[in-house]
Design a protein around this motif. Structure first.
Motif, mmCIF file in Angstrom:
data_model
loop_
_atom_site.group_PDB
_atom_site.id
_atom_site.type_symbol
_atom_site.label_atom_id
_atom_site.label_comp_id
_atom_site.label_asym_id
_atom_site.label_seq_id
_atom_site.Cartn_x
_atom_site.Cartn_y
_atom_site.Cartn_z
ATOM 1 N N GLY A 1 0.808 -1.218 0.000
ATOM 2 C CA GLY A 1 0.000 0.000 0.000
ATOM 3 C C GLY A 1 0.839 1.265 0.000
ATOM 4 O O GLY A 1 1.973 1.294 0.498
ATOM 5 N N CYS A 2 0.250 2.329 -0.545
ATOM 6 C CA CYS A 2 0.986 3.582 -0.717
ATOM 7 C C CYS A 2 1.351 4.248 0.606
ATOM 8 O O CYS A 2 2.163 5.178 0.625
ATOM 9 C CB CYS A 2 0.162 4.557 -1.555
ATOM 10 S SG CYS A 2 -0.115 4.009 -3.252
ATOM 11 N N ASP A 3 0.764 3.822 1.720
ATOM 12 C CA ASP A 3 1.067 4.442 3.007
ATOM 13 C C ASP A 3 2.351 3.918 3.630
ATOM 14 O O ASP A 3 2.849 4.487 4.605
ATOM 15 C CB ASP A 3 -0.094 4.221 3.980
ATOM 16 C CG ASP A 3 -0.415 2.748 4.188
ATOM 17 O OD1 ASP A 3 -0.566 2.026 3.179
ATOM 18 O OD2 ASP A 3 -0.528 2.304 5.351
ATOM 19 N N TRP A 4 2.917 2.827 3.076
ATOM 20 C CA TRP A 4 4.132 2.250 3.658
ATOM 21 C C TRP A 4 5.371 2.993 3.156
ATOM 22 O O TRP A 4 5.472 3.300 1.970
ATOM 23 C CB TRP A 4 4.258 0.782 3.282
ATOM 24 C CG TRP A 4 3.272 -0.118 3.966
ATOM 25 C CD1 TRP A 4 1.991 -0.337 3.596
ATOM 26 C CD2 TRP A 4 3.495 -0.920 5.125
ATOM 27 N NE1 TRP A 4 1.388 -1.231 4.446
ATOM 28 C CE2 TRP A 4 2.297 -1.605 5.398
ATOM 29 C CE3 TRP A 4 4.593 -1.129 5.957
ATOM 30 C CZ2 TRP A 4 2.162 -2.473 6.474
ATOM 31 C CZ3 TRP A 4 4.460 -2.011 7.032
ATOM 32 C CH2 TRP A 4 3.264 -2.660 7.281
ATOM 33 N N PRO A 5 6.334 3.268 4.040
ATOM 34 C CA PRO A 5 7.571 3.929 3.583
ATOM 35 C C PRO A 5 8.454 3.005 2.743
ATOM 36 O O PRO A 5 9.263 3.467 1.939
ATOM 37 C CB PRO A 5 8.275 4.322 4.885
ATOM 38 C CG PRO A 5 7.730 3.378 5.918
ATOM 39 C CD PRO A 5 6.317 3.086 5.508
ATOM 40 N N ARG A 6 8.318 1.700 2.942
ATOM 41 C CA ARG A 6 9.060 0.718 2.148
ATOM 42 C C ARG A 6 8.023 -0.158 1.437
ATOM 43 O O ARG A 6 7.189 -0.781 2.081
ATOM 44 C CB ARG A 6 9.963 -0.128 3.046
ATOM 45 C CG ARG A 6 10.913 -1.054 2.287
ATOM 46 C CD ARG A 6 11.690 -1.925 3.261
ATOM 47 N NE ARG A 6 12.503 -1.132 4.162
ATOM 48 C CZ ARG A 6 13.736 -0.688 3.877
ATOM 49 N NH1 ARG A 6 14.280 -0.988 2.713
ATOM 50 N NH2 ARG A 6 14.413 0.015 4.754
#
Length: 552
Positions: free
Chosen positions: A144-149
């Motif tokens: 998902g786009c909310d993860w930094p990695r």
């Protein structure tokens, strides 16, 4: 698409996904299909402590690994399969490979290989080829786009090679276990098996499969059964994730386009929910079988320009009071998409609360409408009319007359932001009832085409319905809805031909066999509308099939 100035959260470009791959090793156990799960180290950079399928990042050298392949395996898909095989060997000590004679590698072939040394030269020295031909693509998950990695992870499936035993490397992976999907999900529900969202959803799919052969057959094509980049939201303060086919996904694409994950997705009736800076939704407390979570009232505008209220809802003083407060009393117009009692009566209550006369707009109800839906607006809107609020920002609503659900139904497009307010013409999670004679199925289908054209003309990619969550990919959603209606019509036509002397009550269980009995009362109304359309188009004749195909 919405103007950037109207987005609730600052733009935050997501991290670029890194190529990775994983492998579901499967076997048939005494209690059914089993899959190998292993626990990630507590020191892992990504998802520490979670139970996962073996896998990892794609290396530059993976494309050069010697491989036994199928004819259609090539490019990145082949490289990802080889990466999954290599990672499974490094983490679990299991290697799917072929010997020089083409037979599967056995435990003795694998025993002499060093897990953490380059694999390609070891295989070449022994004449082994990695058995990419035994891997089949199940799904593709993108973090998902909310993860930094983030990772782009094809999930492959393969049968566990006989004679080999998985053994976690003790560094990256710990505690390898064979579990049925049902057992893994039960342990997760009990808090004893932490799972990432993709692993959880993949296990839910796997739970419905009887054995390894069934899984491999389902994945026989070279394309994934699904591709998903889930979106995050908050539900009662906790993070929840949703796939593309789930109802909240479209709303999250609108509100949190860069995956901010701050939107509260649960339904409540006490306060408006911001969707954009210039669009708020307040849901009336009239939830039920026909209304879903309740009727959505929308406020379009801002404090400087004032607000237009769309669908003020039922005659519920508390709901209307909340609408008035959310607008700060600065209501400039009230629009009713149609005259049903869960949409229009609140308009007169809201008008009475405003400090000066505010018009209630819409279209007058048809003489054929229900008695409880009688409605005469202060002024009738006309097809194509534009209503504009001007302040620091301009907000323009274009009226689109869309009869079908009712004769006086209309929709609105917020031109600057590409939003379609669909009233009851398009709903989220269900199809609207066409209640003849006020409703008309042929006219309804034509109105769908009109809305699709409007979405194309104004770049509208989001649909804001009167019941349920925001829908995204508006034109595709309309195409699917029309296809569903025509597919239902084909079932109605088949039922009428099967029982030519039948009645609505005879045709209902045949045409709506996939609908639960408690929904049959509502379905009977749409059935009536389908029957009227079929008779109008003369589809019951033997040559009617060609006419139906043309209509479709």
């Amino acid at each position: 698409m919405p103007r950037s100035s109207q987005l609730l959260y600052p733009a935050r470009p997501p991290a670029e996904p890194q190529a990775a791959a994983c492998l579901l090793l499967l076997r048939d156990g005494p209690k059914g299909l089993q899959v190998l799960l292993t626990q990630r180290s507590a020191q892992a950079r990504f998802a520490p402590g979670a139970y996962v399928f073996p896998g990892g990042c794609v290396d530059a050298d993976d494309a050069r690994l010697p491989a036994a392949t199928r004819p259609r395996q090539r490019g990145h898909a082949l490289t990802a399969a080889l990466a999954a095989l290599r990672e499974t060997f490094e983490e679990m000590g299991v290697l799917l490979a072929r010997r020089p004679d083409g037979l599967p590698a056995i435990a003795q072939d694998v025993a002499g290989l060093e897990r953490h040394a380059p694999l390609a030269p070891q295989c070449q020295a022994r004449g082994l080829k990695l058995a990419a031909c035994e891997l089949f693509l199940l799904a593709r998950w993108i973090t998902g786009c909310d993860w930094p990695r983030r990772y782009d992870v094809p999930h492959f499936v393969a049968r566990m090679p006989s004679g080999q035993r998985p053994q976690a490397d003790g560094q990256e992976q710990l505690n390898a276990q064979w579990l049925t999907a049902s057992a893994a999900l039960a342990r997760h529900a009990a808090g004893r098996l932490p799972l990432m969202f993709p692993t959880l959803k993949t296990l839910e799919w796997l739970r419905g499969q009887p054995n390894v052969a069934a899984v491999l057959a389902a994945c026989a094509g070279e394309a994934p059964l699904w591709t998903s980049c889930p979106r995050a939201a908050r539900r009662q303060g906790r993070i929840a994730r949703f796939m593309e086919h789930e109802l909240p996904f479209g709303e999250l694409a609108l509100v949190c386009p860069d995956g901010q994950g701050e939107h509260e997705i649960g339904w409540q009736h006490e306060k408006p929910v911001p969707l954009l800076r210039n669009v708020q939704r307040l849901t009336a407390a009239n939830s039920g079988f026909m209304t879903g979570p309740g009727t959505n009232s929308y406020l379009v505008g801002d404090a400087a320009a004032g607000f237009i209220v769309i669908d003020p809802g039922p005659a519920d003083e508390a709901h209307v009071q909340r609408l008035w407060q959310a607008a700060g009393g600065r209501v400039r117009a009230i629009i009713c998409t149609h005259s049903h009692p869960d949409h229009a009566p609140g308009g007169w209550l809201l008008q009475a609360m405003c400090s000066k006369q505010v018009p209630v707009l819409g279209l007058p109800s048809s003489p054929q409408g229900r008695p409880d839906s009688a409605f005469t607006p202060d002024r009738a809107l006309y097809d194509g009319e534009r209503l504009q609020l001007a302040g620091e920002q301009t907000h323009t609503l274009r009226v689109i007359h869309t009869p079908g659900h009712t004769a006086n139904h209309l929709c609105l497009v917020l031109e600057e932001d590409g939003l379609l307010f669909s009233g009851d013409h398009i709903l989220s999670g269900s199809t609207t009832v066409i209640d003849a004679p006020d409703g008309d199925m042929t006219v309804y289908l034509a109105s769908l085409d009109k809305l699709a054209a409007a979405c194309a003309a104004y770049g509208a990619n989001f649909i804001l319905p009167a019941h349920g969550h925001v829908l995204h990919e508006a034109q595709q959603a309309i195409v699917r809805l029309k296809a569903h209606r025509l597919a239902r019509e084909a079932k109605v036509l088949a039922a009428m031909r099967q029982r030519p002397s039948g009645t609505l009550d005879d045709w209902l269980p045949l045409a709506y066999a996939d609908v639960p009995p408690e929904a049959h009362a509502a379905a009977r109304k749409s059935l009536h509308a389908h029957v009227q359309r079929i008779r109008q188009l003369d589809l019951l004749r033997e040559d009617g099939a060609s006419a139906w195909r043309q209509a479709a």
